[in-house]
Design an enzyme around this catalytic site. Structure first.
Site, PDB file in Angstrom:
ATOM      1  N   HIS A  83       1.347   6.765  -0.343  1.00 48.77           N
ATOM      2  CA  HIS A  83       0.041   7.330  -0.018  1.00 48.77           C
ATOM      3  C   HIS A  83       0.057   7.904   1.386  1.00 48.77           C
ATOM      4  O   HIS A  83       0.702   7.342   2.272  1.00 48.77           O
ATOM      5  CB  HIS A  83      -1.054   6.260  -0.120  1.00 48.77           C
ATOM      6  CG  HIS A  83      -2.412   6.847  -0.263  1.00 48.77           C
ATOM      7  ND1 HIS A  83      -3.171   7.219   0.807  1.00 48.77           N
ATOM      8  CD2 HIS A  83      -3.116   7.169  -1.370  1.00 48.77           C
ATOM      9  CE1 HIS A  83      -4.299   7.733   0.366  1.00 48.77           C
ATOM     10  NE2 HIS A  83      -4.304   7.713  -0.948  1.00 48.77           N
ATOM     11  N   ASP A 115      -3.190   5.452  -8.813  1.00 49.09           N
ATOM     12  CA  ASP A 115      -2.758   6.038 -10.081  1.00 49.09           C
ATOM     13  C   ASP A 115      -1.761   5.174 -10.835  1.00 49.09           C
ATOM     14  O   ASP A 115      -1.597   5.316 -12.040  1.00 49.09           O
ATOM     15  CB  ASP A 115      -2.122   7.415  -9.832  1.00 49.09           C
ATOM     16  CG  ASP A 115      -3.137   8.384  -9.288  1.00 49.09           C
ATOM     17  OD1 ASP A 115      -4.205   8.487  -9.895  1.00 49.09           O
ATOM     18  OD2 ASP A 115      -2.871   8.999  -8.245  1.00 49.09           O
TER      19      ASP A 115
HETATM   20  C1  LIG Z   1       1.109  10.578  -2.101  1.00 46.85           C
HETATM   21  C2  LIG Z   1       2.205  11.361  -1.418  1.00 46.85           C
HETATM   22  C3  LIG Z   1       2.063  12.839  -1.775  1.00 46.85           C
HETATM   23  C4  LIG Z   1       2.045  11.186   0.103  1.00 46.85           C
HETATM   24  O1  LIG Z   1       2.976  11.998   0.649  1.00 46.85           O
HETATM   25  P1  LIG Z   1       3.233  12.249   2.194  1.00 46.85           P
HETATM   26  O2  LIG Z   1       2.277  11.535   3.052  1.00 46.85           O
HETATM   27  O3  LIG Z   1       3.332  13.724   2.341  1.00 46.85           O
HETATM   28  O4  LIG Z   1       4.606  11.526   2.388  1.00 46.85           O
HETATM   29  P2  LIG Z   1       6.020  12.167   2.135  1.00 46.85           P
HETATM   30  O5  LIG Z   1       6.077  12.818   0.803  1.00 46.85           O
HETATM   31  O6  LIG Z   1       6.354  12.982   3.323  1.00 46.85           O
HETATM   32  O7  LIG Z   1       6.914  10.849   2.086  1.00 46.85           O
HETATM   33  C5  LIG Z   1       7.400  10.131   3.209  1.00 46.85           C
HETATM   34  C6  LIG Z   1       8.710   9.441   2.813  1.00 46.85           C
HETATM   35  O8  LIG Z   1       8.457   8.540   1.727  1.00 46.85           O
HETATM   36  C7  LIG Z   1       9.146   8.969   0.562  1.00 46.85           C
HETATM   37  N1  LIG Z   1       8.227   8.851  -0.554  1.00 46.85           N
HETATM   38  C8  LIG Z   1       6.884   8.953  -0.514  1.00 46.85           C
HETATM   39  N2  LIG Z   1       6.378   8.764  -1.732  1.00 46.85           N
HETATM   40  C9  LIG Z   1       7.412   8.548  -2.539  1.00 46.85           C
HETATM   41  C10 LIG Z   1       7.513   8.307  -3.904  1.00 46.85           C
HETATM   42  N3  LIG Z   1       6.432   8.246  -4.676  1.00 46.85           N
HETATM   43  N4  LIG Z   1       8.732   8.138  -4.436  1.00 46.85           N
HETATM   44  C11 LIG Z   1       9.833   8.195  -3.673  1.00 46.85           C
HETATM   45  N5  LIG Z   1       9.811   8.418  -2.363  1.00 46.85           N
HETATM   46  C12 LIG Z   1       8.603   8.588  -1.797  1.00 46.85           C
HETATM   47  C13 LIG Z   1       9.498  10.434   0.800  1.00 46.85           C
HETATM   48  O9  LIG Z   1      10.586  10.842   0.050  1.00 46.85           O
HETATM   49  C14 LIG Z   1       9.754  10.399   2.268  1.00 46.85           C
HETATM   50  O10 LIG Z   1      11.001   9.768   2.473  1.00 46.85           O
HETATM   51  P3  LIG Z   1      11.999  10.255   3.619  1.00 46.85           P
HETATM   52  O11 LIG Z   1      11.241   9.999   4.910  1.00 46.85           O
HETATM   53  O12 LIG Z   1      13.195   9.381   3.423  1.00 46.85           O
HETATM   54  O13 LIG Z   1      12.239  11.711   3.366  1.00 46.85           O
HETATM   55  C15 LIG Z   1       3.604  10.839  -1.841  1.00 46.85           C
HETATM   56  O14 LIG Z   1       3.695   9.464  -1.550  1.00 46.85           O
HETATM   57  C16 LIG Z   1       3.886  11.113  -3.298  1.00 46.85           C
HETATM   58  O15 LIG Z   1       4.326  12.205  -3.639  1.00 46.85           O
HETATM   59  N6  LIG Z   1       3.651  10.109  -4.196  1.00 46.85           N
HETATM   60  C17 LIG Z   1       3.844  10.321  -5.609  1.00 46.85           C
HETATM   61  C18 LIG Z   1       2.662  11.052  -6.209  1.00 46.85           C
HETATM   62  C19 LIG Z   1       1.435  10.186  -6.265  1.00 46.85           C
HETATM   63  O16 LIG Z   1       1.480   9.046  -6.709  1.00 46.85           O
HETATM   64  N7  LIG Z   1       0.312  10.760  -5.861  1.00 46.85           N
HETATM   65  C20 LIG Z   1      -0.982  10.095  -5.925  1.00 46.85           C
HETATM   66  C21 LIG Z   1      -1.481   9.774  -4.560  1.00 46.85           C
HETATM   67  S1  LIG Z   1      -2.946   8.784  -4.659  1.00 46.85           S
END
Ligand SMILES: CC(C)(COP(=O)(O)OP(=O)(O)OC[C@H]1O[C@@H](n2cnc3c(N)ncnc32)[C@H](O)[C@@H]1OP(=O)(O)O)[C@@H](O)C(=O)NCCC(=O)NCCS
Length: 374
Positions: free
Chosen positions: A258, A309
């Site tokens: 998140h 989710d």
């Molecule tokens: C929610 C979300 C978009 C937040 O993203 P964000 O704040 O932009 O964080 P990032 O995508 O930059 O992730 C930071 C790190 O955690 C990792 N990470 C974050 N969520 C992850 C996931 N669901 N699975 C695997 N790795 C994840 C990223 O790969 C990144 O790792 P790194 O630093 O080694 O490259 C992200 O966690 C995600 O895509 N989750 C899956 C989709 C989801 O469940 N969305 C609903 C949100 S309520």
């Protein structure tokens, strides 16, 4: 300095909801959601978000009368739902139908006063569940049951989707899911709604933009992704290898992580508890055991937690809701929050107009006539 994805940027003030990422707390108008769940129903939460106070009985009765008397869809919108391609995305149909509602608003042509906008909020919130359920029935060649004014939002959605009222346990479960999804600070879809209305565009455009934004797999679409992932994994013994492979390929595990919560998403334990209860009852504890193992591995390997989710997917699946209606259900619940946020934006509007850092070529290039360009 650029804040990619506007991370950490405070874009506005709100009295509606607060997401305390470090504490893992979600607050609606001063109430921790843990205080609300089990004590109030979703309809009271809608009232709370729109009036910033919980209703007394008289206020709630008047509010429900207003809300439930607006469930009927305009004929052309029903015709559209019946004629939409059966394989169209349910979120795409919802987005189009909400946009269409704007064409049949009885106040079109008048200046959008706060009263008119409040009525629009009520109308959209009353109709959005009907839209999702009617499309689902129409695409399966089923009749569209008449709307009723004696059922809660959760009961009414399940009644329309299934063609008859469902158990109290099913509607109570969905009601709690609605409460947990109602509002969530400056999330992407709410931001979209606020940006759209901040141009003094119309209420329907703001909610239409929000639906389009919620649809994405990084936002509301993740709940559908969770079920697809569980289906792909298939059985418990495949979980470890699947997670390992996804992480090695730098792919995301749906329902995990998140932007704001760096500890537990406070909505997840409620949904987990409901998911455990429902899957035991259905005799499908495999899903929940697989989910638990994924959550455990992600905590261990990446220090990431399950989000809203992750378990809502199993809850909806256990209620017999088709996978492609999971995100529309999120939209039905979040609609109350979007409307509250749009109304709040209009109370003290200022156009959202951030800047971008230009990283293109330096100025000074000369235009080459078209026939001389390489
Ligand atoms: C929610 C979300 C978009 C937040 O993203 P964000 O704040 O932009 O964080 P990032 O995508 O930059 O992730 C930071 C790190 O955690 C990792 N990470 C974050 N969520 C992850 C996931 N669901 N699975 C695997 N790795 C994840 C990223 O790969 C990144 O790792 P790194 O630093 O080694 O490259 C992200 O966690 C995600 O895509 N989750 C899956 C989709 C989801 O469940 N969305 C609903 C949100 S309520």
């Amino acid at each position: 300095m650029v804040s990619r994805g506007l991370e950490g940027v405070v874009a506005n003030s709100t009295r509606l909801s607060d997401v305390l990422g470090d504490k893992g707390q979600l607050i609606y108008c001063g109430y921790d959601i843990n205080e609300l769940v089990g004590k109030v129903s979703y309809k009271e939460v809608v009232y709370l978000l729109w009036h910033r106070k919980l209703p007394n009985r008289k206020e709630l009765d008047a509010f429900l009368h207003e809300l439930r008397s607006q469930r009927e869809l305009p004929g052309p919108v029903i015709d559209f739902l019946k004629s939409a391609p059966p394989d169209a995305g349910a979120m795409d149909v919802m987005r189009t139908a909400i946009s269409m509602l704007g064409l049949y608003d009885s106040d079109n042509g008048k200046e959008a006063t706060p009263e008119i906008n409040r009525r629009r909020a009520t109308s959209i919130t009353a109709k959005i569940g009907v839209i999702a359920a009617y499309f689902h029935r129409a695409r399966n060649g089923k009749s569209l049951p008449p709307v009723r004014d004696d059922l809660t939002e959760a009961e009414h959605f399940l009644y329309l989707m299934c063609g008859e009222p469902q158990s109290k346990e099913a509607s109570d479960t969905l009601d709690v899911a609605f409460i947990l999804h109602a509002d969530h600070g400056m999330n992407a879809s709410t931001f979209s709604a606020r940006v759209t209305i901040s141009t003094l565009s119309d209420f329907y455009s703001a909610i239409t933009a929000a639906i389009g934004t919620l649809k994405g797999p990084l936002h509301g679409g993740a709940n559908e992704g969770v079920i697809h992932m569980l289906e792909e994994i298939g059985s418990e013994e495949n979980v470890d290898a699947y997670v390992e492979k996804q992480l090695a390929e730098k792919k995301k595990i749906m329902g995990i992580g998140h932007r704001v919560y760096k500890t537990l998403d406070p909505r997840a334990p409620h949904l987990r508890a409901m998911a455990v209860k429902l899957s035991e009852k259905l005799g499908e504890p495999k899903w929940i055991r697989m989910s638990e193992r994924i959550a455990e591995l992600m905590k261990e390997k990446k220090n990431l937690n399950a989000n809203v989710d992750f378990y809502s997917a199993t809850v909806y699946y256990s209620l017999g809701i088709p996978t492609d209606l999971f995100t529309p259900i999120f939209a039905i619940a979040r609609c109350s929050g979007w409307c509250a946020q749009v109304l709040e934006q209009l109370e003290d509007n200022r156009l959202y107009r951030p800047l971008s850092e230009y990283v293109g070529e330096p100025v000074g290039k000369k235009v080459v006539p078209i026939d001389e360009r390489p």
